[in-house]
Design a protein around this motif. Structure first.
Motif, PDB file in Angstrom:
ATOM      1  N   THR A   1      -2.994  -8.689  17.926  1.00 33.86           N
ATOM      2  CA  THR A   1      -2.552  -9.958  17.319  1.00 33.86           C
ATOM      3  C   THR A   1      -1.045  -9.947  17.099  1.00 33.86           C
ATOM      4  O   THR A   1      -0.357 -10.942  17.339  1.00 33.86           O
ATOM      5  CB  THR A   1      -3.288 -10.176  15.977  1.00 33.86           C
TER       6      THR A   1
ATOM      7  N   TYR B   1       6.725  -4.062  11.012  1.00 25.61           N
ATOM      8  CA  TYR B   1       6.625  -4.968   9.870  1.00 25.61           C
ATOM      9  C   TYR B   1       7.661  -4.523   8.849  1.00 25.61           C
ATOM     10  O   TYR B   1       7.919  -3.324   8.713  1.00 25.61           O
ATOM     11  CB  TYR B   1       5.218  -4.938   9.273  1.00 25.61           C
TER      12      TYR B   1
ATOM     13  N   GLN C   1       7.031 -14.214   7.887  1.00 26.21           N
ATOM     14  CA  GLN C   1       7.122 -13.047   7.019  1.00 26.21           C
ATOM     15  C   GLN C   1       7.599 -13.453   5.624  1.00 26.21           C
ATOM     16  O   GLN C   1       7.070 -12.977   4.619  1.00 26.21           O
ATOM     17  CB  GLN C   1       8.079 -12.016   7.644  1.00 26.21           C
TER      18      GLN C   1
ATOM     19  N   THR D   1      -9.503  -1.965  16.659  1.00 23.50           N
ATOM     20  CA  THR D   1      -8.947  -2.798  15.590  1.00 23.50           C
ATOM     21  C   THR D   1      -7.679  -2.138  15.060  1.00 23.50           C
ATOM     22  O   THR D   1      -7.612  -0.907  14.943  1.00 23.50           O
ATOM     23  CB  THR D   1      -9.934  -2.984  14.415  1.00 23.50           C
ATOM     24  N   GLY D   2      -6.696  -2.973  14.800  1.00 24.60           N
ATOM     25  CA  GLY D   2      -5.432  -2.475  14.273  1.00 24.60           C
ATOM     26  C   GLY D   2      -4.534  -1.871  15.336  1.00 24.60           C
ATOM     27  O   GLY D   2      -3.498  -1.272  15.012  1.00 24.60           O
TER      28      GLY D   2
HETATM   29  N1  LIG Z   1       1.669  -8.767   7.701  1.00 24.77           N
HETATM   30  C1  LIG Z   1       1.543  -7.464   7.921  1.00 24.77           C
HETATM   31  N2  LIG Z   1       2.313  -6.589   7.251  1.00 24.77           N
HETATM   32  C2  LIG Z   1       2.227  -5.254   7.474  1.00 24.77           C
HETATM   33  N3  LIG Z   1       1.390  -4.696   8.371  1.00 24.77           N
HETATM   34  C3  LIG Z   1       0.589  -5.505   9.068  1.00 24.77           C
HETATM   35  C4  LIG Z   1       0.623  -6.939   8.879  1.00 24.77           C
HETATM   36  N4  LIG Z   1      -0.282  -7.485   9.726  1.00 24.77           N
HETATM   37  C5  LIG Z   1      -0.855  -6.459  10.413  1.00 24.77           C
HETATM   38  N5  LIG Z   1      -0.335  -5.271  10.010  1.00 24.77           N
HETATM   39  C6  LIG Z   1      -0.672  -3.952  10.544  1.00 24.77           C
HETATM   40  O1  LIG Z   1      -0.316  -3.927  11.918  1.00 24.77           O
HETATM   41  C7  LIG Z   1      -1.280  -3.238  12.674  1.00 24.77           C
HETATM   42  C8  LIG Z   1      -1.733  -4.098  13.842  1.00 24.77           C
HETATM   43  O2  LIG Z   1      -2.401  -5.232  13.354  1.00 24.77           O
HETATM   44  P1  LIG Z   1      -2.958  -6.364  14.328  1.00 24.77           P
HETATM   45  O3  LIG Z   1      -3.507  -7.472  13.509  1.00 24.77           O
HETATM   46  O4  LIG Z   1      -1.923  -6.703  15.313  1.00 24.77           O
HETATM   47  O5  LIG Z   1      -4.141  -5.550  15.057  1.00 24.77           O
HETATM   48  P2  LIG Z   1      -5.227  -6.077  16.051  1.00 24.77           P
HETATM   49  O6  LIG Z   1      -5.238  -5.133  17.188  1.00 24.77           O
HETATM   50  O7  LIG Z   1      -5.043  -7.523  16.369  1.00 24.77           O
HETATM   51  O8  LIG Z   1      -6.525  -5.873  15.171  1.00 24.77           O
HETATM   52  P3  LIG Z   1      -7.915  -6.679  15.213  1.00 24.77           P
HETATM   53  O9  LIG Z   1      -8.557  -6.383  16.521  1.00 24.77           O
HETATM   54  O10 LIG Z   1      -8.656  -6.066  14.084  1.00 24.77           O
HETATM   55  O11 LIG Z   1      -7.600  -8.124  15.016  1.00 24.77           O
HETATM   56  C9  LIG Z   1      -2.395  -2.854  11.729  1.00 24.77           C
HETATM   57  O12 LIG Z   1      -2.249  -1.486  11.410  1.00 24.77           O
HETATM   58  C10 LIG Z   1      -2.159  -3.724  10.507  1.00 24.77           C
HETATM   59  O13 LIG Z   1      -2.544  -3.033   9.351  1.00 24.77           O
END
Ligand SMILES: Nc1ncnc2c1ncn2[C@@H]1O[C@H](COP(=O)(O)OP(=O)(O)OP(=O)(O)O)[C@@H](O)[C@H]1O
Length: 646
Positions: free
Chosen positions: A388, A356, A104, A383-384
């Motif tokens: 991850t 976050y 971060q 997504t989102g």
């Molecule tokens: N570094 C960050 N700072 C703030 N918010 C973040 C950050 N990284 C991700 N997010 C937010 O956290 C949420 C979850 O993101 P994440 O990448 O875990 O989703 P995901 O399910 O893996 O998505 P995808 O399938 O598109 O990879 C999203 O709303 C994203 O906008």
């Protein structure tokens, strides 16, 4: 901040600095004596026709000049050695501090400013140290010594010193106060242009795909203009300096000769003393001028020191000096260390939440689940939805806001994220595959430097990358280096590869298979090849837990099916967490968690979820429904092993 940084960084160079000061003292003492001896040659030798005195004093002056020059040269050598050493040590201190940052913190600062601070800002401090070491003794001693010696020659002309020196000093102060804020803006603009350039180079394909070159050129031009404007306004102040100093020197010389002539005429002083007075005045003004240059470096160094201090003082999760030790030490408690050798570990999450920094809404909310050893737990969601982020938190790349995580007997709460406890237990294949410049072998050995070639071929076979690796040939980096630089290759030839055309590279001796080269970021292999090499890398060293974050997304259905079949044997007994977008990728998982807006909204096997979870059914339907899944299965079963895309 500059003083604080210098206090620490100069400590190891105390001996050099002491020698430098002694040498400079000797040099300045001799330099101050020369005009007085010159005056004696004129007044007592030439005026009185004493040839013997002229030879004696002349010889002495020659000897003194030689010693003075030698002392000055050796002092400069020690100054340069110290300044370069300070630069090197500070760069590595910045590097170790940044290595101890959390993900971060690195994101918050941003790569461009971290790079500028570790290079350009350190360079500013290095140059300032060099300047100060060369002039810090010389400037005050020369100025004070010059004033004393000038007054000795003729106190009546000393008012010229009291007038010319303050004029120079006032000018310096005015310039300093104008320069400091400009240098702050300059370093910020340097960060800005770095950021724009970096973004454009990384995203060049997107820029071209959307024909946004003109827009990007404008963005670059804007950043470029900003840095040019501030450089010009700094230059304008600097450019005034030369003429102003020259004017003051010439006016002072004219004044000494004008007023001195009356005093010689009146018999108050002799011609030799007047010449010596003039030389001392010029020495004083030169010292003030050098001091000015020294001070000119200061504003920029102050700004740079603040920027570096901001990094060095940022709270890190672990002392920067301990990072390297942490990264090599093994888990201390025997039972915990032994457990890391287990085939699989139950991964247990209870009430896990994550926010976050600065975000009001949690990205993960109250997650409770167990990923049992020997089983595959899949995570699916839009997504989102937080997939991850969940793997990042579980892998120790982000700190949970609440809740607990256990990896067998190991509790996450007691673990240093930069230590080896989690690394010993977890293999991760990230969503964005990344390879380093080097060879296929060096990339695979990133996981385990001791892995032998048989193991590397084994993991390439499992990752369905064997055929690709066996057929890969690239120009020998040593031969590239010889071709480009004309010097014997030292193994760094990848850096010069871009300077050769494809035809030229093909003419050179080739390296094959594991020794074939990979460009920085893996940009010279396809997305699917990169993904497979990253999977192979994660398999090199066996660990109890494996995370695959959408790691099969660039593979065709048949290759993915063969890869999953090969993984089943390789990962037998391990805990597997599999994030995927395609239902076909997770259909056979022992347990599927359905994530929606950071919450687990359903869990079970594929069949259970089809019956019981509307969200899961919706995802299946959005991917063509059961028929599409059945078709995927048939396609993957029908493909022969050679049929996979390379
Ligand atoms: N570094 C960050 N700072 C703030 N918010 C973040 C950050 N990284 C991700 N997010 C937010 O956290 C949420 C979850 O993101 P994440 O990448 O875990 O989703 P995901 O399910 O893996 O998505 P995808 O399938 O598109 O990879 C999203 O709303 C994203 O906008």
């Amino acid at each position: 901040m500059l003083l604080k940084i210098l206090k620490t960084q100069l400590k190891p160079y105390g001996k050099f600095i002491l020698l430098l000061v002694l040498l400079q003292l000797a040099s300045i003492f001799l330099q101050l004596l020369l005009p007085a001896l010159n005056a004696r040659i004129i007044d007592d030798g030439i005026a009185k026709g004493d040839i013997e005195l002229i030879w004696r004093l002349g010889g002495g002056m020659l000897l003194m000049a030689l010693v003075q020059a030698d002392a000055a040269i050796v002092a400069i050598y020690f100054g340069a050695k110290t300044a370069m050493g300070v630069g090197r040590d500070l760069r590595s201190r910045v590097y170790t501090t940044v290595s101890a940052f959390s993900n971060q913190q690195i994101k918050n600062f941003g790569a461009p400013t971290l790079i500028t601070r570790g290079t350009n800002d350190v360079q500013q401090i290095q140059m300032t140290v060099l300047m100060f070491l060369n002039f810090m003794v010389m400037v005050p001693l020369m100025a004070i010594g010059g004033i004393v010696m000038a007054i000795q020659q003729d106190i009546g002309l000393s008012w010229l010193v009291w007038v010319s020196v303050p004029v120079l000093l006032i000018l310096v102060s005015i310039m300093m106060t104008r320069l400091i804020p400009k240098f702050t803006v300059m370093q910020k603009n340097l960060d800005g242009i770095n950021q724009v350039l970096r973004e454009q180079l990384v995203g060049i394909r997107v820029v071209r795909a959307f024909a946004r070159e003109a827009h990007e050129e404008e963005r670059f031009a804007e950043a470029n203009h900003k840095i040019t404007d501030i450089s010009v306004s700094i230059g304008r102040i600097f450019i005034l300096l030369g003429p102003v100093i020259t004017l003051i020197l010439h006016v002072a010389t004219a004044a000494v000769l004008y007023f001195g002539a009356f005093r010689v005429d009146a018999g108050i002083i002799e011609v030799g003393s007047l010449t010596a007075f003039l030389q001392y005045l010029l020495q004083i003004l030169t010292a003030v001028m050098m001091g000015t240059f020294m001070m000119m470096m200061l504003p920029r160094a102050l700004v740079s020191a603040d920027r570096i201090g901001e990094l060095l003082n940022a709270p890190t999760q672990v002392a920067p000096e301990a990072v390297a030790a942490l990264a090599t030490q093994k888990s201390s408690a025997d039972d915990v260390a032994q457990e890391a050798q287990a085939k699989g570990l139950d991964l247990v999450c209870e009430n896990l939440s994550f926010n976050y920094p600065g975000a009001d809404v949690p990205v993960l909310e109250n997650l409770t689940f167990t990923a049992p050893a020997g089983k595959t737990t899949a995570i699916i969601g839009g997504t989102g939805s937080g997939k991850t982020t969940l793997l990042d938190v579980l892998a120790g790349l982000a700190e949970p806001s609440a809740g607990s995580i256990r990896y067998g007997a190991l509790d996450r709460a007691g673990v240093n994220p930069l230590g080896t406890e989690l690394v010993e237990r977890i293999n991760v294949v990230p969503q964005k595959p990344y390879l380093f410049s080097g060879t296929i072998a060096s990339n695979l050995r990133f996981a385990d430097p001791d892995a032998d070639e048989d193991r590397l071929w084994d993991v390439l076979r499992i990752a369905q990358a064997e055929e690709f690796a066996r057929n890969r040939s690239t120009a020998d980096p040593d031969a590239i280096e010889v071709q480009v630089t004309g010097a014997a290759g030292h193994g760094g030839g990848e850096a010069f590869a871009a300077e050769l055309s494809a035809a030229e590279a093909n003419q050179l001796p080739q390296v094959h298979g594991l020794e074939s080269t990979i460009a920085q970021g893996g940009t010279d292999v396809s997305g699917g090849q990169r993904q497979r090499l990253c999977i192979a890398r994660a398999l090199v060293k066996r660990k109890p837990i494996y995370f695959f974050d959408d790691a099969f997304s660039a593979l065709d259905v048949a290759t993915e099916a063969r890869l999953r079949a090969a993984l089943t044997d390789e990962l037998d007994g391990a805990t597997v967490l599999l994030v995927a977008q395609r239902v076909a990728s997770i259909r056979d998982a022992d347990q599927i968690l359905v994530l929606e807006a950071g919450k687990i909204v359903a869990r079970g096997t594929h069949d259970e979820l089809l019956d019981g979870s509307p969200t899961y059914r919706e995802i299946v339907e959005s991917q063509g429904g059961q028929e599409a899944l059945a078709l995927c299965e048939t396609t993957s079963n029908d493909q022969t092993p050679e049929g996979g895309a390379q």
